[in-house]
Scaffold this motif. Sequence first.
Motif, mmCIF file in Angstrom:
data_model
loop_
_atom_site.group_PDB
_atom_site.id
_atom_site.type_symbol
_atom_site.label_atom_id
_atom_site.label_comp_id
_atom_site.label_asym_id
_atom_site.label_seq_id
_atom_site.Cartn_x
_atom_site.Cartn_y
_atom_site.Cartn_z
ATOM 1 N N VAL A 1 24.272 30.350 44.392
ATOM 2 C CA VAL A 1 25.530 30.963 44.067
ATOM 3 C C VAL A 1 26.157 29.521 43.957
ATOM 4 C CG1 VAL A 1 26.832 32.705 44.263
ATOM 5 C CG2 VAL A 1 24.513 32.935 45.243
ATOM 6 N N ASP A 2 26.436 30.199 42.576
ATOM 7 C CA ASP A 2 27.151 29.002 41.876
ATOM 8 C C ASP A 2 26.428 27.349 42.666
ATOM 9 O OD1 ASP A 2 29.089 30.725 40.874
ATOM 10 O OD2 ASP A 2 30.319 30.054 41.681
ATOM 11 N N GLY A 3 25.125 27.352 42.889
ATOM 12 C CA GLY A 3 24.201 26.045 42.676
ATOM 13 C C GLY A 3 24.683 25.948 43.635
ATOM 14 N N VAL A 4 25.147 26.361 45.462
ATOM 15 C CA VAL A 4 24.457 26.462 46.755
ATOM 16 C C VAL A 4 23.652 26.895 46.991
ATOM 17 C CG1 VAL A 4 26.126 26.304 48.641
ATOM 18 C CG2 VAL A 4 27.150 25.257 46.483
ATOM 19 N N GLN A 5 23.170 26.649 47.920
ATOM 20 C CA GLN A 5 22.140 27.548 48.794
ATOM 21 C C GLN A 5 22.860 28.714 49.602
ATOM 22 O OE1 GLN A 5 18.447 28.179 47.862
ATOM 23 N NE2 GLN A 5 18.996 29.789 49.777
ATOM 24 N N MET A 6 22.714 29.784 49.675
ATOM 25 C CA MET A 6 23.808 30.788 51.505
ATOM 26 C C MET A 6 23.380 30.204 53.074
ATOM 27 S SD MET A 6 25.293 34.153 49.783
ATOM 28 C CE MET A 6 23.900 34.894 49.846
ATOM 29 N N ASN A 7 23.969 30.684 53.247
ATOM 30 C CA ASN A 7 23.953 31.395 54.651
ATOM 31 C C ASN A 7 24.052 32.621 55.050
ATOM 32 O OD1 ASN A 7 23.937 28.040 55.744
ATOM 33 N ND2 ASN A 7 22.082 28.773 55.694
ATOM 34 N N PRO A 8 23.358 33.556 54.417
ATOM 35 C CA PRO A 8 24.429 34.732 55.078
ATOM 36 C C PRO A 8 24.130 35.200 56.270
ATOM 37 C CG PRO A 8 21.780 35.238 54.039
ATOM 38 C CD PRO A 8 22.259 33.433 53.686
ATOM 39 N N ASP A 9 25.480 35.938 56.773
ATOM 40 C CA ASP A 9 25.450 36.194 58.151
ATOM 41 C C ASP A 9 25.598 37.460 58.704
ATOM 42 O OD1 ASP A 9 26.260 36.317 60.663
ATOM 43 O OD2 ASP A 9 26.739 34.005 61.033
ATOM 44 N N ASP A 10 26.638 37.857 57.758
ATOM 45 C CA ASP A 10 26.628 39.869 57.864
ATOM 46 C C ASP A 10 26.828 39.468 56.008
ATOM 47 O OD1 ASP A 10 26.823 39.231 60.092
ATOM 48 O OD2 ASP A 10 28.583 40.159 61.081
#
Length: 331
Positions: A141-150
């Motif tokens: 997302v916008d060039g950055v990998q997420m660490n989705p939490d909640d």
Amino acid sequence: MRLTSIRCLAVLAVGTLTLGGCGTDGGGRTVDTTIRAREVMRVTQPHDKTGMTLLEGPTFDESGALHVVDVTAPSGAPKVLRIDLDEKTARTFHTDDRGTYTSAQFSPHDGRLYLTDFLHGEIVSLAKDGSDPRIFFSGKVDGVQMNPDDLAFDREGNLYVSDSHGLTEGVEQGRVVRIDRGGKKTEVLAKGMAATNGISFDVDYEGLWVSELTKNQISYLPIDSKGGRASRHVAIRVDGGLAETDSIAVDADGNLYQALHGRPAMLVFNTHGERIATIEIPAPATGLESATNVAITPGETTAYMTVSGPSGGYLYTFEALAEGIRQSNGG
């Protein structure tokens, strides 16, 4: 999710006291009320492969069955469990050899169960019976990998995700990310946050409450009618001591239930930021370290809190200050 668990996972991957509300002192000031939760059942035990268990993401389906995720479950072990509260039994709802799921919530759009995979930066969905696993969203997302939490859903089924990017490095790179219900369009609504964790809409869907784990604070992010955002502000500063702000739920009166990592308790605030209640488990309970999340039964006040530690993963129950709504059912 919390830092110690994620660090471990990163290595491995490669009676009830019922009170109706708060009171006031002689000067009209709000008084913090203590509510004692009681044990319902032990759901999981620490896993041999990971050395821990961590329950999260409690959410009810339409039939009233409660679902929870076990964040640290190894490959093949139950990663999503379906709990029969009458029988006090838990069975495997979903497992796989990859996911590290930190939250769960049913979508108002398609009725499927959505899971956040923290380590792989993905959102996975399941059919109502736990079958048909699909990757709903994956990628940067916008060039950055997420660490989705909640996660939280708006009324139309669009997703709002707390992205804890930067947590393991100890840098303030957390974000709030909106993903349209088709899984194609993304937007960063906020960034530069301190390990974004809990996320929940307020009662009227006018804004998001977002906890920042490593700053022990709750920010408020207004959301406009098109799903965009205005500037956020720090709404509540939490005196957690050694504990940190984990997941958030909101009841029908708009009260915030702030879970604590590092203490088996929850703090309840009203919309003015006043602390109006503390949910505690009985003092004799040992080997329990964190209360990660809560689900309040939709249309009722019976709440179920996920509590974990070296003794295992447990469910505790208490009477909430108001009825459960979508904002207190998962995330």
